[in-house]
Scaffold this active site. Structure first.
Site, PDB file in Angstrom:
ATOM      1  N   ASN A  78     -21.330   1.041  -9.016  1.00 19.83           N
ATOM      2  CA  ASN A  78     -21.596   2.334  -9.644  1.00 19.83           C
ATOM      3  C   ASN A  78     -21.979   3.289  -8.520  1.00 19.83           C
ATOM      4  OD1 ASN A  78     -21.156   1.379 -12.309  1.00 19.83           O
ATOM      5  ND2 ASN A  78     -23.210   0.516 -12.337  1.00 19.83           N
ATOM      6  N   GLU A 105     -28.339 -12.288 -13.615  1.00 17.72           N
ATOM      7  CA  GLU A 105     -28.548 -11.279 -14.653  1.00 17.72           C
ATOM      8  C   GLU A 105     -28.734 -11.905 -16.028  1.00 17.72           C
ATOM      9  OE1 GLU A 105     -26.120  -7.467 -16.573  1.00 17.72           O
ATOM     10  OE2 GLU A 105     -25.347  -8.479 -14.782  1.00 17.72           O
ATOM     11  N   GLU A 107     -17.380   1.642 -18.079  1.00 18.96           N
ATOM     12  CA  GLU A 107     -18.783   1.996 -18.307  1.00 18.96           C
ATOM     13  C   GLU A 107     -19.103   3.413 -17.829  1.00 18.96           C
ATOM     14  OE1 GLU A 107     -20.949  -2.320 -18.251  1.00 18.96           O
ATOM     15  OE2 GLU A 107     -20.671  -1.349 -16.300  1.00 18.96           O
ATOM     16  N   GLU A 164     -29.494  -2.624  -8.670  1.00 22.02           N
ATOM     17  CA  GLU A 164     -29.095  -2.890 -10.049  1.00 22.02           C
ATOM     18  C   GLU A 164     -28.855  -4.380 -10.227  1.00 22.02           C
ATOM     19  OE1 GLU A 164     -25.410  -1.778 -13.046  1.00 22.02           O
ATOM     20  OE2 GLU A 164     -26.075  -0.270 -11.593  1.00 22.02           O
ATOM     21  N   LYS A 185     -14.876   0.615  -8.719  1.00 22.61           N
ATOM     22  CA  LYS A 185     -15.054   0.449 -10.161  1.00 22.61           C
ATOM     23  C   LYS A 185     -14.612   1.758 -10.794  1.00 22.61           C
ATOM     24  CE  LYS A 185     -18.577  -0.298 -13.751  1.00 22.61           C
ATOM     25  NZ  LYS A 185     -20.000  -0.648 -14.024  1.00 22.61           N
ATOM     26  N   HIS A 187     -23.523 -13.288 -24.958  1.00 24.75           N
ATOM     27  CA  HIS A 187     -23.981 -11.905 -25.115  1.00 24.75           C
ATOM     28  C   HIS A 187     -25.038 -11.797 -26.213  1.00 24.75           C
ATOM     29  CE1 HIS A 187     -23.734  -7.504 -25.030  1.00 24.75           C
ATOM     30  NE2 HIS A 187     -22.963  -7.608 -23.966  1.00 24.75           N
ATOM     31  N   GLU A 198     -14.491 -12.630  -8.722  1.00 25.63           N
ATOM     32  CA  GLU A 198     -15.819 -12.028  -8.642  1.00 25.63           C
ATOM     33  C   GLU A 198     -16.800 -12.898  -9.406  1.00 25.63           C
ATOM     34  OE1 GLU A 198     -18.265  -8.034 -10.062  1.00 25.63           O
ATOM     35  OE2 GLU A 198     -16.120  -7.850  -9.649  1.00 25.63           O
ATOM     36  N   ARG A 218     -13.278  -6.919 -27.093  1.00 25.27           N
ATOM     37  CA  ARG A 218     -13.496  -6.485 -25.709  1.00 25.27           C
ATOM     38  C   ARG A 218     -12.945  -7.484 -24.693  1.00 25.27           C
ATOM     39  NH1 ARG A 218     -19.560  -5.464 -23.278  1.00 25.27           N
ATOM     40  NH2 ARG A 218     -19.176  -6.377 -21.230  1.00 25.27           N
ATOM     41  N   ARG A 223     -11.562  -3.328  -9.100  1.00 22.24           N
ATOM     42  CA  ARG A 223     -12.150  -4.202 -10.119  1.00 22.24           C
ATOM     43  C   ARG A 223     -11.408  -4.099 -11.455  1.00 22.24           C
ATOM     44  NH1 ARG A 223     -17.394  -3.513 -11.744  1.00 22.24           N
ATOM     45  NH2 ARG A 223     -18.124  -5.654 -11.552  1.00 22.24           N
ATOM     46  N   ASP A 243     -18.699 -10.945 -19.266  1.00 21.45           N
ATOM     47  CA  ASP A 243     -19.560 -10.350 -18.241  1.00 21.45           C
ATOM     48  C   ASP A 243     -20.577 -11.346 -17.712  1.00 21.45           C
ATOM     49  OD1 ASP A 243     -20.844  -8.544 -16.579  1.00 21.45           O
ATOM     50  OD2 ASP A 243     -21.978  -7.596 -18.168  1.00 21.45           O
ATOM     51  N   LYS A 294     -13.635 -10.674 -12.721  1.00 23.95           N
ATOM     52  CA  LYS A 294     -14.795 -11.505 -13.008  1.00 23.95           C
ATOM     53  C   LYS A 294     -14.358 -12.891 -13.479  1.00 23.95           C
ATOM     54  CE  LYS A 294     -18.196  -7.912 -14.042  1.00 23.95           C
ATOM     55  NZ  LYS A 294     -19.266  -7.462 -14.966  1.00 23.95           N
TER      56      LYS A 294
END
Length: 703
Positions: free
Chosen positions: A211, A394, A292, A168, A288, A522, A388, A337, A325, A366, A361
């Protein structure tokens, strides 16, 4: 990595451990003629082999092996426990801990000797890599007196790798972990992976995706994990696993995963016992939870502390840790958010067990190309916070765009939280200095895959390297790291080093410019995050859309996080909040992060916001064009195979930078209704053209 006979293939596999031969004069001046080092433990053996490999390749002559110093130019390596010669020297190893080392020029038995000494075998391994780095970068070996110890205890890679080898947010092939062939086949790549990490001081790896799949905790997979651990152990690395919170139900047959349920607690204690029976030095769990769609303690009305502490209690008898996390945001649309992690975790400060780190993070959204530092840094003084970072790109062009992330890491680590007054940097929060924490850590989401060059592109290797060096010492200069990496990866020739480092240091800012400067964030396309998508709206969640974040309308653009808006600024210490709350004092690089600003707002250079934004897009595209020209000028100075791939990727980057620029300007102009600044070229296509583009098989998407 590769054998001496094939090492000059220059396909990138050797990373920064190429050990390219030194020039004749340099080799003669720095040649080590004798190697005195123990070979009785796996780590000692790994150290000796690395030194023999590196010294032979660099100088052309393998140093003689000896049990004592017999001549000038000797290298003495070890610990007081493994070497009577080192025990007899007054080296003052106090304060270096178990991973630090000392490199010192000394006279031993009447002979000029270079000594690498440490309190442990792993420290001696790290010191040996440091010595090889000095040789690789052409540094003199006379009059050495170096003391080094890591500032952070846990320096860990997070692999977002699934058990089917899908990665991922991975852009460099499949997972390097060949789960189907394990434990019977130990790919030599695992050893080279461990060598590369040890060379920059990384001491742990989380093998599977956050995940998580609960199957990784079944006996079949634990046997495979143990096999990997056996390889990494010789290079000072521990293995960790991402644990799925609902594992007691999915593989344990329980009816609940409630962390306060006695049966659940027994299950996790038994599972920890099982893991440590196979892997005595297992590092612990990364989790995690309630983010999500992942299961977690909130499913049962419990807190993050309840969940983390339950796992921590299971690991504590074995010395394991929990990395919990803080990347959380609910399925319900929040006011902002960016505020949720702070709101959920600050009330829990001081309620976590001593073997829990909260992994945060670098920014509150993100891994965007630029974010302000996360307000949790400085907001939880009673809890060890683990940084992190994302090494994989990404949001910075996958593996084809050159974006050296060292300046991004440095920018965050140097940011001043002001929670204890000036100088309360994020680096001092995570290394424990600010609040007196002994348990400290930093994690990097890996960019490593099965591609021959490990990271998809040659320059992306530098992000892995920079993460490791800053994990060891978060106050290093990203430019100095770039110089070091370039010298080891390409050449020591200043005609190569200076232009390459110049490209690297400009590259991240270029990506920020052509993807969205001035605090925009974003604004990428949905799902795969490949390419621009400032028009993205609708779908299951507002905070998965671009329009939620940039808030562009006819009047202006930007997310109002001031006290008159979402009040996210108040999550920072007052001196920082006051700056971010004031549009005239907010650094312009964060302007649209904290303020909804009229299109005609006057910037500090006198331009309007609209004109400045458009010109930043152009500046980003032009920077990539300049990088292409610089790289083209290095033809003949870089080996043909690597030069050709980088040249091809820069061509891709220039085309995609132009796409980002054109699509973004087309969209924002449709909102603002303003003309382009004088002399600025219009976009190549209509907005509808850009909106219609689809990329159903872009790599690294969530499955």
């Amino acid at each position: 990595m590769m054998t001496a006979s094939t090492a000059r293939a220059e396909d990138g596999y050797d990373l920064w451990l190429r050990y390219a031969p030194l020039g004749a004069a340099t080799a003669a001046e720095t040649r080590i003629r004798e190697l005195v080092s123990p070979d009785d433990t796996p780590v000692q053996t790994a150290t000796r082999r690395e030194l023999q490999r590196g010294l032979r390749a660099l100088s052309g002559i393998a140093p003689a092996r000896a049990d004592r110093v017999n001549r000038d130019g000797a290298l003495l390596v070890g610990t007081p426990a493994s070497s009577p010669l080192i025990a007899g020297l007054d080296l003052d190893l106090e304060g270096l801990g178990e991973e630090g080392y000392r490199i010192r020029s000394a006279v031993v038995g009447g002979h000029a000797t270079t000594v690498v000494a440490a309190n442990s075998d792993v420290g001696a391994l790290y010191g040996s890599f440091h010595l090889l780095r000095l040789l690789q970068t052409g540094q003199p070996l006379e009059d050495l007196d170096i003391r080094e110890a890591p500032r952070l205890a846990l320096r860990v890679l997070n692999h977002w790798d699934d058990l089917d080898r899908y990665v991922e947010r991975g852009y460099s092939g499949q997972s390097i972990w060949d789960w189907h062939r394990l434990p019977g086949w130990l790919d030599p790549r695992y050893t080279d992976y461990a060598r590369a990490n040890a060379s920059i001081g990384i001491n742990g790896a989380v093998l599977n995706n956050v995940n998580a799949n609960a199957e990784v905790l079944t006996p079949m997979y634990l046997e495979k994990v143990a096999a990997i651990a056996g390889v990494l152990r010789s290079y000072g690395m521990k293995v960790y696993l991402s644990a799925r919170f609902s594992a007691p139900m999915e593989i344990g047959g329980l009816a609940t995963a409630d962390p306060l349920d006695a049966g659940v607690q027994r299950w996790w204690r038994a599972k920890a016992d099982e893991v440590y029976a196979l892997i005595p030095d297992f590092g612990g769990f990364l989790v995690k939870a309630n983010s999500e769609g992942q299961p977690g303690p909130q499913d049962y009305g419990r807190s993050h502390a309840d969940g983390a502490n339950m796992l921590a209690d299971a690991l504590a008898p074995h010395g394991g840790v929990v990395m919990w996390r803080a990347f959380v945001y609910s399925d319900e649309e929040p006011v902002d958010r960016a505020k949720q992690a702070y709101n959920e975790f600050v009330p829990l400060d001081g309620r976590f067990r001593d073997n829990v780190l909260v992994q945060v993070k670098n920014g509150p959204i993100d891994f965007q190309p630029r974010e302000p530092f996360h307000p949790l840094f400085g907001g939880m003084p009673k809890t060890p916070l683990m940084m992190e970072f994302q090494i994989t790109k990404e949001y910075l062009g996958f593996s084809t765009h050159l974006a050296y992330k060292g300046p991004l890491y440095e920018e965050v680590l140097d940011a001043d939280t002001h929670v204890r007054g000036p100088g309360s940097t994020v680096a001092r929060v995570i290394d424990g200095a600010l609040d007196g924490h002994a348990l400290t850590g930093i994690a990097g989401v890996a960019n490593i895959g099965s591609d021959r060059n490990w990271s998809g592109s040659h320059f992306d290797q530098a992000n892995w390297y920079a993460f490791g060096r800053l994990a060891w010492n978060p106050e290093l200069s990203s430019r100095d790291i770039a110089v070091e990496w370039t010298r080891m990866t390409f050449a020591n020739d200043p005609a190569v080093v200076e232009p390459v480092v110049g490209m690297m240091m400009a590259s991240r800012e270029a990506v920020v410019d052509y993807t969205g400067a001035l605090g925009l964030h974003h604004v990428m396309d949905r799902g795969h995050h490949y390419g621009p998508g400032p028009w993205v709206e609708g779908g299951p969640r507002a905070d998965w859309t671009s329009v939620y974040f940039h808030r562009a309308d006819a009047n202006g653009i930007g997310f109002d996080r001031t006290r008159r808006g979402s009040d996210a600024v108040s999550q920072y210490a007052p001196p920082v909040a006051e700056i971010f709350d004031d549009v005239t004092r907010t650094p312009e690089k964060f302007l649209l992060w904290f303020h909804h600003v009229p299109w005609g707002h006057t910037m500090r250079n006198g331009r309007s916001l609209w004109d400045e934004l458009v010109l930043r897009y152009d500046r980003g595209v032009n920077a990539v064009r300049d990088m292409r020209a610089t790289w083209a000028g290095l033809d003949g100075r870089i080996d043909p195979e690597r030069h050709a791939q980088v040249a091809a990727f820069l061509a891709i980057q220039q085309a995609e930078a132009q796409w980002w620029r054109d699509a973004s300007i087309a969209y924002f102009q449709s909102i603002s209704g303003l003309p382009l600044p004088a002399g600025v070229a219009p976009q190549a296509h209509t907005l509808e053209h850009y909106k219609a583009l689809e990329f159903p098989h872009a790599p690294g998407d969530t499955q």
